[in-house]
Design a protein around this motif. Sequence first.
Motif, PDB file in Angstrom:
ATOM      1  N   GLY A  48       0.332  -1.196   0.120  1.00  0.00           N
ATOM      2  CA  GLY A  48      -0.130  -0.493  -0.012  1.00  0.00           C
ATOM      3  C   GLY A  48       1.135   0.924   0.037  1.00  0.00           C
ATOM      4  O   GLY A  48       0.341   2.211  -0.269  1.00  0.00           O
ATOM      5  N   GLN A  49       2.487   1.380   0.349  1.00  0.00           N
ATOM      6  CA  GLN A  49       2.844   2.620   0.545  1.00  0.00           C
ATOM      7  C   GLN A  49       3.697   2.463  -1.031  1.00  0.00           C
ATOM      8  O   GLN A  49       3.812   3.338  -1.091  1.00  0.00           O
ATOM      9  N   LYS A  50       4.127   1.979  -1.206  1.00  0.00           N
ATOM     10  CA  LYS A  50       4.673   1.911  -2.987  1.00  0.00           C
ATOM     11  C   LYS A  50       3.514   1.810  -3.350  1.00  0.00           C
ATOM     12  O   LYS A  50       4.120   3.276  -4.307  1.00  0.00           O
ATOM     13  N   GLU A  51       2.428   1.912  -3.700  1.00  0.00           N
ATOM     14  CA  GLU A  51       1.090   2.113  -4.389  1.00  0.00           C
ATOM     15  C   GLU A  51       1.094   4.191  -4.436  1.00  0.00           C
ATOM     16  O   GLU A  51       0.436   4.533  -5.295  1.00  0.00           O
ATOM     17  N   VAL A  52       1.162   4.569  -2.670  1.00  0.00           N
ATOM     18  CA  VAL A  52       1.008   5.366  -2.710  1.00  0.00           C
ATOM     19  C   VAL A  52       2.490   6.537  -2.805  1.00  0.00           C
ATOM     20  O   VAL A  52       2.293   7.474  -3.806  1.00  0.00           O
ATOM     21  N   ILE A  53       3.894   5.780  -3.290  1.00  0.00           N
ATOM     22  CA  ILE A  53       4.407   6.590  -3.074  1.00  0.00           C
ATOM     23  C   ILE A  53       4.394   6.619  -5.286  1.00  0.00           C
ATOM     24  O   ILE A  53       4.230   7.542  -5.779  1.00  0.00           O
ATOM     25  N   ASP A  54       3.963   5.594  -6.253  1.00  0.00           N
ATOM     26  CA  ASP A  54       4.190   5.688  -7.095  1.00  0.00           C
ATOM     27  C   ASP A  54       2.807   6.385  -7.963  1.00  0.00           C
ATOM     28  O   ASP A  54       3.167   7.426  -8.729  1.00  0.00           O
ATOM     29  N   LYS A  55       1.625   6.789  -6.735  1.00  0.00           N
ATOM     30  CA  LYS A  55       1.107   7.328  -7.705  1.00  0.00           C
ATOM     31  C   LYS A  55       1.478   9.517  -7.462  1.00  0.00           C
ATOM     32  O   LYS A  55       1.119  10.337  -8.331  1.00  0.00           O
TER      33      LYS A  55
END
Length: 354
Positions: A48-55
Motif C-alpha cells: 500500500g505504501q508503494k502504491e501511494v509513492i507510485d501515485k
Amino acid sequence: MAKHELAKRASKWMEGTGPQSDIVLTSRIRLARNLKSIPFPHLLNDEGQKEVIDKVVQAVNTTTVTGTFGKMDMLLLEYLSPLEKQILVEKHLISPAFAEKKKGGVALNADETVSIMVNEEDHLRVQLLMPAFQLEETWKAADILDDALEQTVDYAFHEERGYLTACPTNLGTGLRASVMVHLPALVLTKQAKKILGSLPQLGLAVRGFYGEGSEAQGNLYQISNQITLGLTEEEIINNITLVVQQLIDQERSARNRLKEELYHQIDDKVNRAYGILANARIISSEEALKLLSDLRLGIDLGMIKDVDPQILNEMISFIQPGLLQGSQGKTMNAGERDLTRAKVIRTKLAQQRR
C-alpha cells in the motif's frame, strides 16, 4: 538530484534575501493531504505504501508540476543512510519524526523550495519553503502546486470537515503556515518570554529551530498557526502575517533601544562573538549558534562591517552535525566535528575579510 549533492548545495531559503530578511529567515507553507479510498499511512502495508509513492511520482512528473516547479526527484527512505536523513532534517526538508521511519519518500525540486514527504503521518505533506517574509507568496505557490497535484490524484475531502487527515488537529484546510524569526534584541531586553508566551492565546504556536518538540537555539523561533479547521487559508495567512509584523516591529524597537542605551555593552558583546568565531579552534554547534546570533545582531546594528549578513542563514544549517559531516565527505565523532566546525567558520569569515 543525486544523494551526494544533498550536503553540497545550499537551499534557496539560505540565500537570506527578501522582505524583512534581517529578522525573518524563512516563510513556510505545509499542506497535509491524503488520497481518497486509501487507508492512512500507519494502516498501510508495504504494498500500500508503494502504491501511494507510485501515485505521487506520477503526479510530480506531470508537465503541470514540472513546468512551474522544475523536475522533482523522489528519494526513498529505505535507500538513505541515517546521515543522509539527518541532512534532510537539518535543511528543513523532512521532519525529525519522518527521518526515524524506514519506509516512505521525499520528492524535492532543484532549489529545494519544494519538498513533499510521502507516507509520513499523512500520504502527502506538501511543503514550500522560501527565504525572508514572503508568507503570502509562499502560500500562492503552494496553492498552485496543490492544484497541479490534484489534477492527477484524488484527495480525501469532506464537505463539512474539509481535507481528511490522520490527526484531527489538521482537519479542515490541512494548512500549517510558519515563519522563522531571529529575535536577539527581545531576548536581551527580556521581553521575548512575555511576548511569545502570549501567542498561544491568539491561536499560534511557538516552536524551536526544528519545529515541534525542538528547543529554541540562537534566538531563533518558529511561529505557526495551531488551528486549521473553521478558518479559510487566507484567514490563517492573514492572522500570522499581522502577528509576525508586530513581532518585527517590537524586535526593531528593542534593537534601537539597545543601540541607543547600551551601545558599548552590545558593541563589546557582538565583537567578542566575532573574535571567538574568527579564532576558535574547537566549538560546539550550540555555542556556534549563539555566537552567530550575536554576530548577526552586530551586523544588523552596523557594529560589524565587511561580513555578509546572510552568514547566519547559511551557517546555522551547515554547522549542524549531519551537514558538517556530509560536506566534508566523512563521518566524525563529536570531538572531530567540533574541530571541523571551528575551522569551517574561521575559513568562512576569513574569506569575507579579503
